[in-house]
Design a protein around this motif. Structure first.
Motif, mmCIF file in Angstrom:
data_model
loop_
_atom_site.group_PDB
_atom_site.id
_atom_site.type_symbol
_atom_site.label_atom_id
_atom_site.label_comp_id
_atom_site.label_asym_id
_atom_site.label_seq_id
_atom_site.Cartn_x
_atom_site.Cartn_y
_atom_site.Cartn_z
ATOM 1 N N UNK A 278 -37.971 1.986 -5.912
ATOM 2 C CA UNK A 278 -38.922 2.040 -4.799
ATOM 3 C C UNK A 278 -40.349 1.826 -5.299
ATOM 4 N N UNK A 279 -40.718 2.540 -6.370
ATOM 5 C CA UNK A 279 -42.084 2.415 -6.897
ATOM 6 C C UNK A 279 -42.366 0.998 -7.380
ATOM 7 N N UNK A 280 -41.387 0.365 -8.013
ATOM 8 C CA UNK A 280 -41.574 -0.997 -8.534
ATOM 9 C C UNK A 280 -41.719 -1.998 -7.388
ATOM 10 N N UNK A 281 -40.905 -1.847 -6.345
ATOM 11 C CA UNK A 281 -41.021 -2.734 -5.188
ATOM 12 C C UNK A 281 -42.380 -2.568 -4.516
ATOM 13 N N UNK B 157 -42.332 -9.651 -0.787
ATOM 14 C CA UNK B 157 -41.240 -9.270 0.107
ATOM 15 C C UNK B 157 -40.958 -10.379 1.114
ATOM 16 N N UNK B 158 -42.007 -11.038 1.640
ATOM 17 C CA UNK B 158 -41.796 -12.115 2.603
ATOM 18 C C UNK B 158 -41.030 -13.278 1.990
ATOM 19 N N UNK B 159 -41.183 -13.488 0.700
ATOM 20 C CA UNK B 159 -40.497 -14.596 0.042
ATOM 21 C C UNK B 159 -39.173 -14.180 -0.591
ATOM 22 N N UNK B 160 -38.845 -12.896 -0.512
ATOM 23 C CA UNK B 160 -37.570 -12.427 -1.043
ATOM 24 C C UNK B 160 -36.454 -12.783 -0.068
ATOM 25 N N UNK B 161 -35.453 -13.486 -0.565
ATOM 26 C CA UNK B 161 -34.342 -13.920 0.276
ATOM 27 C C UNK B 161 -33.061 -13.164 -0.012
ATOM 28 N N UNK B 162 -33.010 -12.448 -1.111
ATOM 29 C CA UNK B 162 -31.801 -11.696 -1.435
ATOM 30 C C UNK B 162 -32.171 -10.471 -2.248
ATOM 31 N N UNK B 163 -31.573 -9.332 -1.881
ATOM 32 C CA UNK B 163 -31.647 -8.097 -2.671
ATOM 33 C C UNK B 163 -30.214 -7.703 -2.999
ATOM 34 N N UNK B 164 -29.938 -7.451 -4.259
ATOM 35 C CA UNK B 164 -28.581 -7.091 -4.658
ATOM 36 C C UNK B 164 -28.635 -6.141 -5.843
ATOM 37 N N UNK B 165 -27.556 -5.437 -6.088
ATOM 38 C CA UNK B 165 -27.521 -4.483 -7.194
ATOM 39 C C UNK B 165 -26.533 -3.375 -6.933
ATOM 40 N N UNK B 166 -26.721 -2.246 -7.580
ATOM 41 C CA UNK B 166 -25.744 -1.168 -7.483
ATOM 42 C C UNK B 166 -26.409 0.188 -7.320
ATOM 43 N N UNK B 167 -25.624 1.143 -6.922
ATOM 44 C CA UNK B 167 -25.913 2.566 -6.956
ATOM 45 C C UNK B 167 -27.299 2.934 -6.437
ATOM 46 N N UNK B 168 -28.017 3.760 -7.237
ATOM 47 C CA UNK B 168 -29.303 4.285 -6.797
ATOM 48 C C UNK B 168 -30.335 3.225 -6.513
ATOM 49 N N UNK B 169 -30.321 2.128 -7.257
ATOM 50 C CA UNK B 169 -31.275 1.060 -7.023
ATOM 51 C C UNK B 169 -31.126 0.449 -5.642
ATOM 52 N N UNK B 170 -29.887 0.238 -5.192
ATOM 53 C CA UNK B 170 -29.655 -0.345 -3.875
ATOM 54 C C UNK B 170 -29.989 0.636 -2.754
ATOM 55 N N UNK B 171 -29.836 1.950 -3.019
ATOM 56 C CA UNK B 171 -30.278 2.926 -2.022
ATOM 57 C C UNK B 171 -31.760 2.745 -1.737
ATOM 58 N N UNK B 172 -32.556 2.659 -2.815
ATOM 59 C CA UNK B 172 -34.008 2.537 -2.655
ATOM 60 C C UNK B 172 -34.399 1.184 -2.081
ATOM 61 N N UNK B 173 -33.751 0.114 -2.565
ATOM 62 C CA UNK B 173 -34.090 -1.222 -2.066
ATOM 63 C C UNK B 173 -33.752 -1.349 -0.583
ATOM 64 N N UNK B 174 -32.620 -0.784 -0.166
ATOM 65 C CA UNK B 174 -32.250 -0.816 1.251
ATOM 66 C C UNK B 174 -33.219 0.015 2.077
#
Length: 759
Positions: free
Chosen positions: A396-399, A411-428
């Motif tokens: 979350x802090x890095x994003x 973020x406007x140019x990001x077309x895909x977010x992917x990953x696992x576990x805790x990282x995807x919780x924060x990215x979502x």
């Protein structure tokens, strides 16, 4: 001098410790486990010590949470005294000749409990001062309320035994003098007047323990008197009273567990997980004590047979309910899980349709860029790692820092977010903040994403999953068991203000219209190691499929596409938070998620196959390489990972025999993430080969630290601060500065979603 040393060694407190070590192995194992937890020598990787050193109640760590933990710790201490008294009191005949024998036993059985309490309090003080940054006043209050809880329970139990137990004086009207010779004459006369059935009872053949001195009070020591003139039936009558009392306390503990399990949805019932662990250990200790007492030498056989029976009946759904995805229909006919079925659901027509659908999304994104005068925009792909709450907070802090540095353009140019576990919780969560235009402060979001998830999960596991799990919840016409996975998700949604408590279909419109990036996560199918690719948009192109060629090689499909494979089970009704939980199911901490297939399959953490999201990211780029080459000026792959990629090899030159025996397995399990790095480095290099446009790799990672942040669903205040500082390390600042230069100022900015604070 020798006489003094002899009296010390053969004192009742010392001999009780010797006796416990020699006879009561299960009790000692429980104490060792507790000491290992509070000293952080055991299970630190899973965050279990935090449950004891930082107990949480009603979302806060305070005097009340420590008091409740102290109460349950006191129950464990008294369970230890009761069980050991029942099992071993007959070894110390002199006890029955004393007034208030159980109280005397408890006073002398102080060494192990007091040693634990001193260690526990010391570790609490150090932890609260160093890790939680608590003030001295707060620490003193927490320590005193903990001790108050212990003291109250100890006094209540002692009072209970005092009121319900009778000593030898009250049972038989025994009167004693200070002269042992007179006492012997008195008992000879008592024996001649006793009924034959009592005087002729068999004497125990057990060896009695040698004791010379005992504590009659915490501050007074006395010599042990000769008890050979006491009749066996008298002594046994005194000891036998405690069995009923112990059974009463056992029933109370079991009843307390049932109440906690049945009403665990009420916040006030959710006591600190450490307190519930103390209760569980208390129950185990007392039940095992009863089995040993009644079964004698048959105890081990009974335990083994009991384990076999429990293991057998646990195979039935009634006793071992499945953990399911809320919203997915398990009542409709199950999907057949075979190679042929997997190939069929990823047919050429399905894959081509999904590719066409995703290209349509990319075209919509590009059209918005063209309207702003950017004919060939730079595409961004974000890959995040697993790693519990440390990965969540760092992601979350890095994003936020990256998006702030680019004034929202990343973020406007990001077309895909992917990953696992805790990282995807924060990215979502970050993606949902943007979608819902949540204007809460950065500090508020940081507090939400880093809030504890371990306590509620562990509490549910202890009071429900391990003991009694019969509760269900209705959702969209289906019923689902409330297990620890349910508790984890409920707490997660509470922490994140229900932003992710939406069906998967909720995000389809926003993704289809390119208002937010696509999110792909891929929990691992435990049964065969395949991935289950999850998205509200058809993504069957993520599956590795056989392609016609002249080599004769036939590739096995390495996954299934969730919405296509479970199209008859209403897959888009599944809650997004449930799917994220399946993507973050660390072994043992949370249950694997069962899916409606024949044969049944279960999914666990995506990190088993792709902890860093690189495999998914590179596969997506490969599938759409032609469109990317023709329509963009390049691709930026932003990797956010919660560990340092270039960590040095640990020095393990001096190894014990046990370490050498276990090292092959430890090295294999400990290095599987490093082996993923080797493979994914090759994949990243492959991207630069098949893309004809510019390709940039941004690496944001937690720098090397003297003390690592534990892989857990709980973070201390100090760990939170260290992670926040890690985002702004010199290396990460350089990477974020590089990122800011890749998105020029002429790109459009959505003021509603642009971050309010910068780097």
């Amino acid at each position: 001098m020798n006489q003094i040393l002899k009296r010390i060694y053969y004192s009742f407190p010392i001999q009780l410790v010797v006796m416990h070590i020699k006879k009561n192995h299960l009790m000692m194992v429980l104490w060792v486990l507790l000491i290992g937890f509070v000293t952080q020598a055991l299970a630190r990787r899973f965050g279990i010590p935090y449950l004891f050193l930082d107990p949480e109640y009603l979302g806060d760590v305070n005097a009340l949470s420590f008091f409740i933990t102290g109460v349950c710790c006191g129950m464990f201490i008294m369970a230890f005294n009761i069980s050991s008294y029942i099992l071993n009191s007959f070894r110390f005949r002199f006890l029955a000749s004393l007034s208030k024998p159980f109280q005397k036993y408890t006073i002398n059985n102080f060494i192990i409990p007091i040693s634990f309490l001193i260690t526990y309090l010391f570790k609490i003080i150090i932890f609260q001062h160093n890790q939680q940054l608590a003030s001295p006043i707060e620490i003193v209050i927490e320590a005193l309320t903990f001790l108050l809880g212990v003291f109250i329970i100890v006094q209540l139990v002692l009072r209970y035994f005092l009121l319900t137990n009778q000593d030898i004086y009250k049972l038989f009207g025994v009167r004693l003098s200070d002269n042992e010779h007179e006492d012997k004459k008195y008992f000879e006369a008592l024996e001649s007047n006793s009924s034959p059935d009592k005087t002729k009872r068999k004497e125990t053949s057990e060896k009695h323990w040698k004791v010379l001195t005992y504590l009659s009070s915490p501050t007074r020591a006395r010599l042990v008197r000769d008890t050979s003139h006491y009749k066996h039936f008298m002594l046994q009558s005194v000891f036998r009273q405690n069995h009923l009392n112990a059974a009463t306390l056992e029933l109370f503990t079991i009843g307390l567990f049932i109440i906690l399990g049945l009403f665990r949805d009420f916040d006030v019932i959710q006591i600190p997980a450490a307190a519930s662990l103390f209760l569980l250990f208390s129950m185990v200790m007392m039940v095992s004590g009863v089995i040993r007492f009644w079964m004698k030498s048959w105890a081990l056989t009974v335990v083994v047979l009991g384990f076999i029976v429990v293991n057998y009946i646990s195979g039935f759904d009634l006793f071992n309910p499945e953990s399911r995805l809320f919203g997915l229909n398990y009542n409709s006919p199950k999907s057949v899980y075979t190679i042929d079925k997997i190939v069929e659901t990823a047919s050429d027509s399905t894959v081509n349709a999904d590719i066409k659908s995703t290209i349509s999304i990319l075209e919509k994104w590009k059209s918005e860029q063209v309207k702003a005068g950017n004919e060939r925009p730079m595409m961004c792909i974000v890959a995040v790692s697993g790693g519990g709450l440390r990965a969540s907070l760092f992601t979350y802090m890095s994003l936020h820092a990256s998006d702030s540095a680019t004034q929202g353009r990343m973020f406007q140019n990001t077309r895909l977010i992917t990953g696992s576990s805790g990282g995807m919780l924060a990215a979502s969560y970050y993606r949902s903040i943007k979608l819902e235009s949540d204007t809460s402060s950065k500090e508020t979001h940081m507090g939400r994403i880093s809030s504890d998830l371990l306590n509620a999960t562990t509490f549910s596991m202890i009071v429900s999953d391990l003991f009694l799990n019969i509760q269900k919840e209705e959702y969209k016409g289906n019923s689902y068991f409330k297990d620890r996975g349910y508790a984890f998700e409920k707490k997660l949604n509470s922490n994140l203000s229900d932003l992710l408590k939406k069906p998967l279909s909720h995000f389809r419109e926003a993704e289809t219209n390119a208002r937010i990036p696509m999110a792909i996560f891929s929990p691992t199918i435990v049964n065969d190691g395949r991935s289950m690719y999850v998205s509200p948009i058809g993504i069957s192109y993520m599956i590795n499929r056989s392609k016609e060629n002249n080599t004769g090689h036939i590739a096995l499909p390495d996954g299934i596409e969730y919405t296509e494979f479970f199209q008859n089970q209403h897959p888009e009704d599944a809650r997004y938070s449930d799917l994220l939980r399946a993507n973050a199911t660390f072994p043992y901490i949370m249950p694997s998620v069962s899916l409606p297939t024949e044969p049944e399959i279960n999914v666990m953490d995506a990190g088993i196959r792709d902890n860093y999201g690189i495999r998914n990211a590179t596969r997506f780029l490969y599938v759409f390489r032609e469109w990317i080459n023709a329509n963009t000026s390049g691709v930026v792959l932003v990797q956010i990972r919660d560990n340092h990629k270039r960590a040095d090899l640990e020095n393990k030159n001096s190894q014990s025999i046990l370490s050498r025996v276990l090292s092959p397995l430890q090295n294999l399990s400990g290095n599987f993430l490093l082996m993923q790095d080797y493979s994914q480095d090759e994949q990243i290099q492959f991207v630069s080969d098949f893309l004809d446009c510019r390709f940039e790799y941004i690496d944001l990672e937690v720098p090397l630290m003297d003390e690592k942040v534990a892989l857990s669903w709980h973070l201390t205040e100090q760990e939170k601060q260290r992670i926040q500082r890690a985002v702004y390390s010199p290396e990460n600042k350089r990477e974020i500065e590089r990122l800011s230069k890749l998105f020029p100022a002429y790109l459009p900015i959505n003021s509603a979603t642009a971050p309010s604070t910068g780097l």
